[in-house]
Structures are given as C-alpha cells and as structure tokens.
Enzyme design. Sequence first.
Site, PDB file in Angstrom:
ATOM      1  N   ARG A  56     -14.637 -10.843 -11.919  1.00 20.58           N
ATOM      2  CA  ARG A  56     -15.016 -10.015 -13.077  1.00 20.58           C
ATOM      3  C   ARG A  56     -15.034  -8.536 -12.731  1.00 20.58           C
ATOM      4  O   ARG A  56     -14.886  -7.678 -13.589  1.00 20.58           O
ATOM      5  CB  ARG A  56     -16.376 -10.480 -13.613  1.00 20.58           C
ATOM      6  CG  ARG A  56     -16.878  -9.631 -14.750  1.00 20.58           C
ATOM      7  CD  ARG A  56     -17.996 -10.243 -15.596  1.00 20.58           C
ATOM      8  NE  ARG A  56     -18.817 -11.239 -14.952  1.00 20.58           N
ATOM      9  CZ  ARG A  56     -19.879 -10.984 -14.191  1.00 20.58           C
ATOM     10  NH1 ARG A  56     -20.240  -9.731 -13.957  1.00 20.58           N
ATOM     11  NH2 ARG A  56     -20.573 -11.965 -13.654  1.00 20.58           N
ATOM     12  N   TYR A 109      -7.724   5.618 -35.999  1.00 19.89           N
ATOM     13  CA  TYR A 109      -7.247   4.242 -36.114  1.00 19.89           C
ATOM     14  C   TYR A 109      -8.240   3.466 -37.000  1.00 19.89           C
ATOM     15  O   TYR A 109      -9.444   3.458 -36.740  1.00 19.89           O
ATOM     16  CB  TYR A 109      -7.195   3.682 -34.690  1.00 19.89           C
ATOM     17  CG  TYR A 109      -6.774   2.261 -34.519  1.00 19.89           C
ATOM     18  CD1 TYR A 109      -5.525   1.835 -34.926  1.00 19.89           C
ATOM     19  CD2 TYR A 109      -7.626   1.350 -33.889  1.00 19.89           C
ATOM     20  CE1 TYR A 109      -5.139   0.521 -34.723  1.00 19.89           C
ATOM     21  CE2 TYR A 109      -7.240   0.043 -33.683  1.00 19.89           C
ATOM     22  CZ  TYR A 109      -5.995  -0.376 -34.107  1.00 19.89           C
ATOM     23  OH  TYR A 109      -5.616  -1.664 -33.902  1.00 19.89           O
ATOM     24  N   ASP A 180      -8.658   9.020 -28.212  1.00 19.32           N
ATOM     25  CA  ASP A 180      -7.738   7.883 -28.191  1.00 19.32           C
ATOM     26  C   ASP A 180      -6.336   8.459 -27.959  1.00 19.32           C
ATOM     27  O   ASP A 180      -5.795   9.167 -28.806  1.00 19.32           O
ATOM     28  CB  ASP A 180      -7.812   7.120 -29.519  1.00 19.32           C
ATOM     29  CG  ASP A 180      -6.940   5.864 -29.534  1.00 19.32           C
ATOM     30  OD1 ASP A 180      -5.904   5.848 -28.840  1.00 19.32           O
ATOM     31  OD2 ASP A 180      -7.282   4.903 -30.254  1.00 19.32           O
ATOM     32  N   LYS A 205       0.373  -1.080 -26.395  1.00 21.23           N
ATOM     33  CA  LYS A 205       1.505  -0.411 -27.035  1.00 21.23           C
ATOM     34  C   LYS A 205       2.555  -0.038 -25.970  1.00 21.23           C
ATOM     35  O   LYS A 205       3.262  -0.885 -25.497  1.00 21.23           O
ATOM     36  CB  LYS A 205       1.003   0.805 -27.814  1.00 21.23           C
ATOM     37  CG  LYS A 205      -0.149   0.469 -28.795  1.00 21.23           C
ATOM     38  CD  LYS A 205       0.330  -0.136 -30.090  1.00 21.23           C
ATOM     39  CE  LYS A 205      -0.764  -0.770 -30.937  1.00 21.23           C
ATOM     40  NZ  LYS A 205      -1.845   0.094 -31.387  1.00 21.23           N
TER      41      LYS A 205
HETATM   42  C1  LIG Z   1      -3.217  -0.382 -31.566  1.00 16.30           C
HETATM   43  C2  LIG Z   1      -4.205   0.697 -31.392  1.00 16.30           C
HETATM   44  C3  LIG Z   1      -5.479   0.429 -30.891  1.00 16.30           C
HETATM   45  C4  LIG Z   1      -5.976  -0.962 -30.608  1.00 16.30           C
HETATM   46  O1  LIG Z   1      -5.296  -1.630 -29.630  1.00 16.30           O
HETATM   47  P1  LIG Z   1      -5.332  -3.235 -29.509  1.00 16.30           P
HETATM   48  O2  LIG Z   1      -4.854  -3.478 -28.143  1.00 16.30           O
HETATM   49  O3  LIG Z   1      -4.448  -3.742 -30.597  1.00 16.30           O
HETATM   50  O4  LIG Z   1      -6.767  -3.649 -29.696  1.00 16.30           O
HETATM   51  C5  LIG Z   1      -6.330   1.496 -30.693  1.00 16.30           C
HETATM   52  N1  LIG Z   1      -5.974   2.756 -30.991  1.00 16.30           N
HETATM   53  C6  LIG Z   1      -4.760   3.041 -31.507  1.00 16.30           C
HETATM   54  C7  LIG Z   1      -4.415   4.451 -31.829  1.00 16.30           C
HETATM   55  C8  LIG Z   1      -3.845   2.028 -31.719  1.00 16.30           C
HETATM   56  O5  LIG Z   1      -2.654   2.320 -32.257  1.00 16.30           O
END
Ligand SMILES: *Cc1c(COP(=O)(O)O)cnc(C)c1O
Length: 390
Positions: A56, A109, A180, A205
Amino acid sequence: MQLETDLIHVARPEQRPAPVNPPVVRTSTVTFESLAEMRDTKQRREQGERMFSYGRRGTPTTYALEDAISRLEHGEHTQLLPSGVAAINLVFMSLLGPGAHVVIADSVYQPVRRIVEGWLRPWGVAVDYFDGSAEHLVATLRDDTRLIYTEVPGSLVYEMQDLPALAAIANERGIPLAVDNTWASGIRMQPLAHGAAVSLMAGTKYLVGHSDVMLGSVTANGDIGQRLRETAITMGQSIGGDDAYLALRGVRTLACRMETHDRQARELGEWLVGQPQVVRVHQPSRPEHPGHALWQRDFTGGNGLLTVEFSADTPAQRVDTLVDRLTLFAIGSSWGGFESLALPCNIAAARQLDTRWASRGPCLRLHVGLEAVDDLKADLEQAWAAVQVA
Ligand SMILES: *Cc1c(COP(=O)(O)O)cnc(C)c1O
C-alpha cells in the site's frame, strides 16, 4: 537537458546489466532479513524517506513512475492515485477540513461540483466559485480560506487564466494554490514553476496515452508533498504495479504523441472554423481564442482537444446526427488516448457564474487522435455533408 530527453532517461533501472524498463513488482507483503532491518526501514520511513515496506505504501515500480512524474511536473514529491478524481479528492482531503473555506474556479472539470455537493459541503467545508480572474479571486477570498483550486485551461471550452498572477495572490496570503494540470499533462506547462503549491493530473489521459489504465497523480514540494503522501496512505489509496508500468511506458512517448495530437488538432480546427453553422472553434492555439496571449506566454504547445460551437439556431439533434455519422471518431468519454473521440457537451450545465452559455448553440468536443489527419478530415467532411443533406 530538455524535458523530452529527461523523460527517456528518468527512472530507468540502475543495476547492471539491466532491462530497459523497471520490472513490474506485484506485492502486498515485503519481507526482511531480520527484525533489525524491518525496524530500521520503519524508522527511516517515519522520518519521511520513501521506503519499500508494504504494498500500500508503494513499490519500486510505482516509485519509478512517481519519479518520472516529479520530473515532468518540476516537483519533489508525487503521489499516485487510482484515478484523476481520486487525485482531486486527495488534495481536498489533505488541505481542507470542517470549518475551512475553499475557492474553486467556475471552469473546473464538472465532477468537481459533485465532490463539492456530495461531500465537501456535508463535511462542513464552505465553497465559493470564482470566475478565473485575479480580481474576482481576491474578492472571493476570506480569512478562513485554506485552498484555491483551479484548472488551466478550463474544461470543455478552455478558458485561460493568468496562473502566475493567481499564484502571486495565493502566495502573498500563504494559501496553497492547487492546479488541475491534465490539459497540459506536464509536457505543455508546469504549474509549480508558475508558483502553484500543488499540481494534479488525470494520468488516465495523456500520460497513459492508450486508454487502458485509470491513474491520478498529485505533485508538490516540501511539507505539502509529505502531507499528501501521508493522507493517501492513511486513506488506503494506492495503485498496482501493472498500471504503474503501463503509465511509465506512456510517459516515454508523451512528447512525440503530444506534438502529433497538437499539429493535427490545429489543422482540423482550421477546417472546422470554415464550416456552415460553426460559429467558433474553442482551442487555445487559435489566435481568436480569448486567452490565446496568456496561453502563448505560459504553455509550450497544445494538445488534441478542440470544441466546436454551433450557431444558436442549430438543433442539438443535428449535432447528434453528425456524431452518429462519424466513423473514425468513436463516441466516448475521456481523451488523451491514441484514438479520436467525439462527444456533444452541455457547457451551460458545466458553469455556474458564466451564464452566457444558456443562450448559445450546442457544442461538440473532439479529441484528435493519431490517425492520419487526412483520413480524419475526410471523416468529418462526409459526416458534415450527410448532415447538410438530411
Ligand atoms: C478526466 C479528468 C479528470 C478525472 O480523471 P479520471 O481518471 O477520469 O478520474 C480530472 N480532471 C480533468 C481536467 C480531466 O479531464
């Protein structure tokens, strides 16, 4: 050395002879030679060293990915999480608590609003949104503000913000600014280098880049970095070695993939802008984008995203038909993989302060993948033509 070079050479195995990639370590238990060794490991861990002591708490495979992301983000500590949303939650969990106030950008988001209503407010955290400007941020701050949370560019229509100006306001008051950074995925911009305290990414992504792993990361320096790590471990947030391995493999090719996504998305954006009923193509690399100058100043390039805005009299059904006609653009959430995607989006529902969207036309977000751009253009052309006839 340039970042592109670093990403090839960071976090490679040190023993000789060595495989090119760090091996996948899968384990829960870590065994020791002696109790003395186990106790020494625990002691060093408690002093803040990253020690391999239990699954973990991470493994050599996850450490390698953490190191690569730290390099990408220009930060000291990276904590991995099982998704981008888990990364967002870790930041809130670590830096907020009952009685605290947080200021969040209106262009975030969309699921962040769910986090706000689903647990931040019930947990006793006060939340205000700001419109992305430095002036409105200052007006929204309170004595009990413990965190400023933003995302640049904004989700869906890519509103720009003056990140160094926001960071200066935050740092003057000793309030951490969390960003973010999924859009730039570290390769186009590093929030910590602009004065932010925390940068987080949905590795799902572009870092992973192949649409086959869910991943989040949070990067920060010094005490905040340690605090994020401790909170993640306390809350039982960890990822497996196989996912870390795949994500690290993605990071190796991030720079060249991003260049192709960017180049192809610019070419398609240029074509789309001239199509009937298209009033705007939202894409920071376009000179008419409202934040283009800031984007040029702070970012080293674009990515594969663009959002087409249709005229207000375009029926949403027409956009749906267009999406259904596309053959190379798949229909699906998320982005950042090698494949092209199309998704109608409702901007009005994703903004609270920015009310202009209620009276504007439907929008279609495209993620431009790594297919040959001429094939993608031909796909758009046939879908557009079919809709004009229908
Ligand atoms: C897709 C996304 C997230 C979330 O990511 P997941 O891995 O799908 O939980 C957070 N912030 C932004 C800007 C995103 O495009």
